[in-house]
Structure formats: C-alpha cells, structure tokens
Design a protein around this motif. Structure first.
Motif, mmCIF file in Angstrom:
data_model
loop_
_atom_site.group_PDB
_atom_site.id
_atom_site.type_symbol
_atom_site.label_atom_id
_atom_site.label_comp_id
_atom_site.label_asym_id
_atom_site.label_seq_id
_atom_site.Cartn_x
_atom_site.Cartn_y
_atom_site.Cartn_z
ATOM 1 N N THR A 217 38.068 68.525 31.965
ATOM 2 C CA THR A 217 37.782 68.267 33.381
ATOM 3 C C THR A 217 36.942 69.390 33.983
ATOM 4 N N LEU A 218 37.309 70.632 33.697
ATOM 5 C CA LEU A 218 36.565 71.766 34.250
ATOM 6 C C LEU A 218 35.168 71.860 33.659
ATOM 7 N N LEU A 219 35.021 71.666 32.359
ATOM 8 C CA LEU A 219 33.708 71.807 31.726
ATOM 9 C C LEU A 219 32.730 70.744 32.199
ATOM 10 N N THR A 220 33.187 69.500 32.339
ATOM 11 C CA THR A 220 32.285 68.457 32.850
ATOM 12 C C THR A 220 31.863 68.747 34.284
ATOM 13 N N PHE A 221 32.777 69.317 35.060
ATOM 14 C CA PHE A 221 32.428 69.717 36.432
ATOM 15 C C PHE A 221 31.384 70.827 36.421
ATOM 16 N N LEU A 222 31.575 71.850 35.591
ATOM 17 C CA LEU A 222 30.608 72.943 35.517
ATOM 18 C C LEU A 222 29.285 72.470 34.935
ATOM 19 N N ASP A 223 29.325 71.496 34.046
ATOM 20 C CA ASP A 223 28.094 70.950 33.485
ATOM 21 C C ASP A 223 27.254 70.277 34.579
ATOM 22 N N GLU A 224 27.920 69.596 35.510
ATOM 23 C CA GLU A 224 27.189 68.982 36.618
ATOM 24 C C GLU A 224 26.589 70.044 37.535
ATOM 25 N N ILE A 225 27.312 71.139 37.718
ATOM 26 C CA ILE A 225 26.753 72.237 38.526
ATOM 27 C C ILE A 225 25.525 72.824 37.821
ATOM 28 N N ALA A 226 25.644 73.034 36.501
ATOM 29 C CA ALA A 226 24.524 73.597 35.746
ATOM 30 C C ALA A 226 23.338 72.645 35.689
ATOM 31 N N TYR A 227 23.588 71.351 35.753
ATOM 32 C CA TYR A 227 22.506 70.365 35.729
ATOM 33 C C TYR A 227 21.590 70.531 36.945
ATOM 34 N N ASN A 228 22.136 71.037 38.047
ATOM 35 C CA ASN A 228 21.350 71.270 39.270
ATOM 36 C C ASN A 228 20.980 72.740 39.419
ATOM 37 N N SER A 229 20.828 73.435 38.296
ATOM 38 C CA SER A 229 20.529 74.866 38.348
ATOM 39 C C SER A 229 19.173 75.158 38.992
ATOM 40 N N ALA A 230 18.259 74.197 38.995
ATOM 41 C CA ALA A 230 16.980 74.419 39.667
ATOM 42 C C ALA A 230 17.156 74.624 41.164
ATOM 43 N N LYS A 231 18.263 74.068 41.722
ATOM 44 C CA LYS A 231 18.531 74.218 43.152
ATOM 45 C C LYS A 231 19.514 75.354 43.431
ATOM 46 N N ASN A 232 20.583 75.417 42.628
ATOM 47 C CA ASN A 232 21.624 76.403 42.935
ATOM 48 C C ASN A 232 21.508 77.696 42.136
ATOM 49 N N GLN A 233 20.567 77.752 41.185
ATOM 50 C CA GLN A 233 20.326 78.956 40.380
ATOM 51 C C GLN A 233 21.566 79.365 39.565
ATOM 52 N N MET A 234 22.381 78.385 39.185
ATOM 53 C CA MET A 234 23.574 78.653 38.389
ATOM 54 C C MET A 234 23.521 77.784 37.134
ATOM 55 N N ASN A 235 22.904 78.345 36.074
ATOM 56 C CA ASN A 235 22.874 77.623 34.814
ATOM 57 C C ASN A 235 24.161 77.889 34.040
ATOM 58 N N ALA A 236 24.240 77.371 32.821
ATOM 59 C CA ALA A 236 25.466 77.500 32.035
ATOM 60 C C ALA A 236 25.812 78.958 31.759
ATOM 61 N N ALA A 237 24.810 79.789 31.497
ATOM 62 C CA ALA A 237 25.068 81.205 31.217
ATOM 63 C C ALA A 237 25.620 81.928 32.439
ATOM 64 N N ASN A 238 25.053 81.642 33.608
ATOM 65 C CA ASN A 238 25.545 82.284 34.827
ATOM 66 C C ASN A 238 26.961 81.833 35.172
ATOM 67 N N LEU A 239 27.238 80.555 34.997
ATOM 68 C CA LEU A 239 28.584 80.062 35.238
ATOM 69 C C LEU A 239 29.579 80.667 34.258
ATOM 70 N N ALA A 240 29.137 80.883 33.014
ATOM 71 C CA ALA A 240 30.018 81.484 32.015
ATOM 72 C C ALA A 240 30.408 82.905 32.410
ATOM 73 N N VAL A 241 29.460 83.671 32.968
ATOM 74 C CA VAL A 241 29.767 85.030 33.420
ATOM 75 C C VAL A 241 30.825 85.002 34.525
ATOM 76 N N CYS A 242 30.764 84.004 35.412
ATOM 77 C CA CYS A 242 31.708 83.934 36.529
ATOM 78 C C CYS A 242 33.093 83.467 36.094
ATOM 79 N N PHE A 243 33.170 82.543 35.126
ATOM 80 C CA PHE A 243 34.440 81.922 34.786
ATOM 81 C C PHE A 243 35.099 82.487 33.531
ATOM 82 N N ALA A 244 34.357 83.144 32.659
ATOM 83 C CA ALA A 244 34.938 83.597 31.385
ATOM 84 C C ALA A 244 36.161 84.487 31.565
#
Length: 591
Positions: A217-244
C-alpha cells in the motif's frame, strides 16, 4: 502461501550463500538465517489506537493493518497534493501535526473521507511519515531489514568502493568515503544485479502478511508521488531518502524529527552517550563515533537502505506480482514428480511442500457436494446443521486431541475459542459467541437479508440461483485495503428455523462452484470452508449467537490466521450484536 514461502526461503538462501564472502569476520555482509528469539509477553496497547500501535493489533481491531485515518491521509495526498513541491521533504509545523494526530486518535474508526480537506499538505505528509516511524517494529521488520540491506550491500558494492560505479540514484551526501586500504581489506564476491529482483521477491514473501500488505500500500502510494516528480521534484530516490530511516531497522540513529527511526526500535540504544558515560574518548557506541559522525557501517547501511527503497518504489507493482523464478521451481517439481532422475537438491527439498486436495482449499460443484455421504447438497447441509448443534454443546469433543481452546480477546462480551481439525487442512476452526438483544428469528433475518448493517466490508452481493425456499447460491464481494484486489466469495447458503421447541435458528454457508458465476475480474475468490451460525434463545427476548468459522482468504499464511483471524471474526460478531442495541433516549422504565 505456505509452499510459496518455503520456496522463497530456499531461493533466497541459495542466492546469498552462492555469492557470500569467504572472509571470517565481515559481519555486515554475511547472510544468516533468522535466529530464534525467545517469546516474550507482548505489551498491551489499551491507551493507544493509531500511533505506536503494531500493525497486527490494528488488524485485529479493524480488519485492516493500516488505520483508517492514515489511509484517508494518503488518499488526500494522492488526490489533491501530488504536485506539492518537496512533499515529504519539507517539514510541517509541530503544533499542527500534533492536532492532526489527536484527531486521528480520538476517533480511529470514524469517517475520515473529508477530515483532511483544508489541511496543509506538509503537515499531513509529516504525520504519515511519523506514523511509520513510530511503529514499535520497522515496517520491513527487525529480522528482514538486515536481509534487504545485505542484498544491496552486496550488489556491486565492491565496484562502488573502488569508484568504478557512479550511483546516480544515491545522493552524494549518503555515499560513504572509504579509504583504499579499507576497500582492499574487504574483497568479496558481489550479488549480480540480475539476481536482485529475485532476491527481493523472496524477501518480500518472507515478511509477515500484515507488513507485506502495508508495504505494498505504501509503495504504490509513493510510486504515484514519484510519477509526478516533474511537478513535485520528488522522484523515487528522493522519497527513499525521506522514508528509509522510518521503514528499516538501522544500526544507528540521529535526532532529526523527520528522518530518524523510532527510539523504541533503535538497534543500539541511545546514540547520545558521550565520553563521560563511556569513559573512553572516541569509543564507538551504538554504531556511531563519539564525535557525532556515523561510522563506516552506518554509512554503508544508509546507502543500501536508500538504494533498496528506491528500487522497491520504482518496481513495486512488478515485485508484488511477478514471482516467475519461484513459480518455475514449483512447476518443475510437479512436472517431474515421478521422474526417477529427480535427484537435484532443490527438487528434493521442494518435494516435501506438496499439498493434498483439501489443503488447496478448492470448492466443488453442487452436483459433487454430498456424494461422499451418498447424498446431495441438501444432505450435506443438513449434516452441517447437525454437526453445528453438537459442536456448540459444552464439553463436546471428538477426541481429547481436538478440543476447544480459549483465546483472550480484547472485544468485550465476546468469547473466542479455536481447535485443530484432523482433516489435513492447516487452518484452525474458530468458535465465536456473544449475546444479542433480539429474538432468534430477527437475528437470522439480519444475517440473511440485512448484512450491510453489521458487515462494513461487504460491497455488493447477488443471488446466483434460488435452489429452494431455504437455500440459495450467493455471490459476495468484500472490500480490502487499497490497492489490493477485492475479496469475492461464492457460497451455498442454507438456513433453518425452529430447530428446537424453544425456537432456535441456524444459518450454514460453504463455498461451491457454479457455471453461472465465474470469478469476477480484479478480485480474489476466497474459500468458505465453514461458516455456521447457531442462534438460541436465552430468555428476556435475548439470544445467544455462536459463529463457527473457517475461512481461506487466499494469500495469507497459517501464522496470520492463527494470530489474527479469531480477533477479526470476534469484531464482526460484535458489530452484529451492536446493530440491535437500542438507540432510544431517555431513562429506562419498567413498563
């Protein structure tokens, strides 16, 4: 699920042993099987409802491993805030976050569909991140966190230390600086990158069911956030730094509010001890050097955690749906079952994982039901009613080895018992009992025709065939935690009134196959091995309801059923009882 986990453990062990180092003491790169931990009395969480409550306790209370408030917060962020720049990176205001937490704790099972409308996005994001950080055990579990880390510590780590590989997906500040002498002192064989997906697949399968579902559930949610990284500047790597730091069980910790693991699950204790407490200046404590700088192991684990979580986010749907190597082994075992040349060690080991017909939980058609007793479906259902009346008698037992055992349950006024059944199926038979303020006929009608009033997970239902005035084939669809597929059931339902002169009733359900009701797309068809309600009058217009249940939801381990299903069934029967409670206002009279 049991056979899948056995194959996953075998494959993961084979991969890690094949590519392990030959050194004697490189503790941070050795692969070891999880060790036995002495069972301790679990703490009670009566004063907590959302934050700091383990996933399995939330599951036992609500039916879902993640609280409704957190799911609603994630839905709010997904719906309205995916374009917020720096989501989860920018911190919220502590006072407003505490108000949000208090709102979630005050009504944990309330309606949160619009509760977060108008709230600041960074406050809600920080609250979601803090929920996972405050879990008593890391989401990736204390045992398997090290396994996930070692998969990525081994992956091209030697080339990384020599500077041959530049990891663009890892921020520069998380890359450890290691001297050449230290690098040459740790020569080992790396796990090939092409084996990484299979190893992660296997490790995910070994997770507890509630952790695995929550992780998806959490990963699919973060994947949707990363999909809009062009707008929010939060790709998978940046999200990983915040959540790891919130999801892994790391050795050390820092006092940062937005990225540190919970102090309750810090592997080494408090990192604030100084030279006065230890008596030695420069001594390493809790995996950190006394100067406040993390040591080599901390940096390596942090980098591995960031890379692992970024990989999980980017490949979440593939990792949770594609287990091709594991299924290939299972298929190979079945195809070569009678082959005399079956001498390979993997196939020998997996030959012990075969299930019999009953353990597969495969329902039969109406024409085949009851043939084992030289009858038809009605003969079978009548026998179920007779067996139900015997099972509910006090002291009744087929043998001394299969007796009802009581289980402590947090649901008030509900008793829970279980027992093993000697039919080869690993699942327990559960017996849940309570008393309702209604006569037996009214309760039977509520079970048959008014189920949405007490079964909040029921989404839709349909009568497939009306067999008689007291029997029908019914198809039901139940909700699950998003984005998991819905649960579907196809059951033969049979009921009887006036079982005794006192006026008892019974409702019996069992799964069947029917040509007019194929499995619905996007659902997982569960199997009702037994669902039997016995309703007996107990005086003063009250009735005692006993529910005997044995349900295979598919995709869950035996441990999940043993630990959680009794509590979930008790909560459902409690809601049935509460649906009859009087809502009239004013003082009670004797009229």
């Amino acid at each position: 699920m049991l056979v899948l986990r056995k194959v996953a453990l075998f494959r993961l062990t084979a991969l890690m042993e094949k590519h392990r180092t030959s050194l004697k003491n490189p503790s941070f790169i050795h692969w070891d099987l999880p060790k036995f931990i002495r069972r301790m009395k679990p703490p009670e969480y009566k004063d907590k409802r959302v934050f700091g409550v383990p996933l399995h306790v939330v599951l036992q209370r609500t039916g879902y491993p993640i609280p409704a408030a957190i799911l609603a917060a994630m839905s709010f962020l997904r719906r309205d805030c995916v374009d917020a720049v720096g989501l989860f990176r920018k911190s919220g205001v502590r006072s407003r976050i505490e108000k949000l937490k208090h709102m979630c704790e005050s009504e944990p099972e309330g309606d949160f569909s619009t509760a977060f409308d108008g709230q600041l996005v960074y406050d809600v994001g920080d609250m979601v991140k803090q929920y996972f950080r405050d879990l008593p055990e890391a989401l990736l579990t204390n045992k398997l966190s090290e396994t996930f880390l070692k998969i990525f510590l081994l992956c091209a780590n030697d080339a990384y230390m020599f500077g041959a590989v530049q990891h663009a997906d890892v921020p520069s500040f998380s890359r450890p600086t290691i001297s050449s002498s230290a690098a040459y002192s740790m020569p080992y064989r790396h796990l090939p990158v092409e084996c990484r997906e299979e190893a992660v697949n296997a490790a995910i399968l070994l997770m507890p069911d509630e952790n695995r579902e929550s992780l998806f559930t959490l990963l699919t949610f973060l994947d949707e956030i990363a999909y809009n990284s062009a707008k929010n500047q939060m790709n998978a790597a940046n999200l990983a730094v915040c959540f790891a730091p919130s999801l892994f069980h790391l050795a050390g910790g820092h006092s940062s509010r937005s990225g540190s693991p919970s102090p309750a699950r810090s592997r080494g204790g408090s990192p604030k001890l100084g030279a006065k407490e230890t008596g030695v200046v420069g001594q390493q404590t809790c995996g950190m050097v006394m100067s406040g700088m993390p040591d080599q192991r901390d940096l390596m684990e942090q980098r591995a955690a960031h890379q692992c979580l970024a990989f999980l986010i980017s490949n979440c749907r593939k990792l949770f749906t594609a287990l091709t190597p594991i299924f290939e082994i299972m298929h190979k075992v079945k195809q070569n079952w009678d082959n005399p040349r079956l001498n390979a060690l993997p196939l020998k080991l997996m030959s012990h994982c075969e299930f019999n017909y009953l353990e597969v939980s495969r329902p039969v058609g109406l024409d085949s039901l009851g043939l084992d007793v030289n009858g038809n479906w009605r003969t079978y259902m009548e026998a179920c009613v007779t067996g139900l009346m015997k099972e509910t008698k006090d002291g009744y037992s087929v043998s001394k080895y299969y007796r009802w055992v009581g289980l402590a349950c947090g649901v008030p006024s509900v008793s829970v018992h279980f027992k093993k059944v000697g039919d080869g199926h690993p699942l327990r038979l559960w017996k849940i009992s309570t008393e309702c303020d209604a006569p037996p006929v009214n309760i039977m009608i509520r079970i048959l025709k008014e189920r949405p009033l007490w079964d909040h997970h029921l989404l839709k239902w349909k009568t497939i065939a009306k067999l008689d005035t007291d029997a029908e084939v019914l198809q039901m669809v139940s909700a699950t935690m998003e984005p998991h597929p819905l649960n579907e059931f196809l059951v033969l339902r049979f009921w009887r009134g006036q079982l005794t002169t006192a006026g008892g009733c019974a409702v019996v359900e069992t799964s069947v196959e029917h040509d007019a009701a194929p499995p619905l797309p996007g659902t997982v068809r569960g199997v009702v091995l037994a669902s039997r309600f016995l309703i007996e009058p107990c005086g003063s217009g009250r009735s005692r309801v006993t529910h005997i249940s044995r349900l295979d939801l598919k995709g869950h381990s035996v441990e999940w059923y043993n630990k959680n299903y009794g509590h979930v069934a008790a909560s459902a029967l409690s809601r049935l009882r509460e649906s009859f409670q009087s809502c009239a206002e004013g003082p009670e009279t004797k009229v």
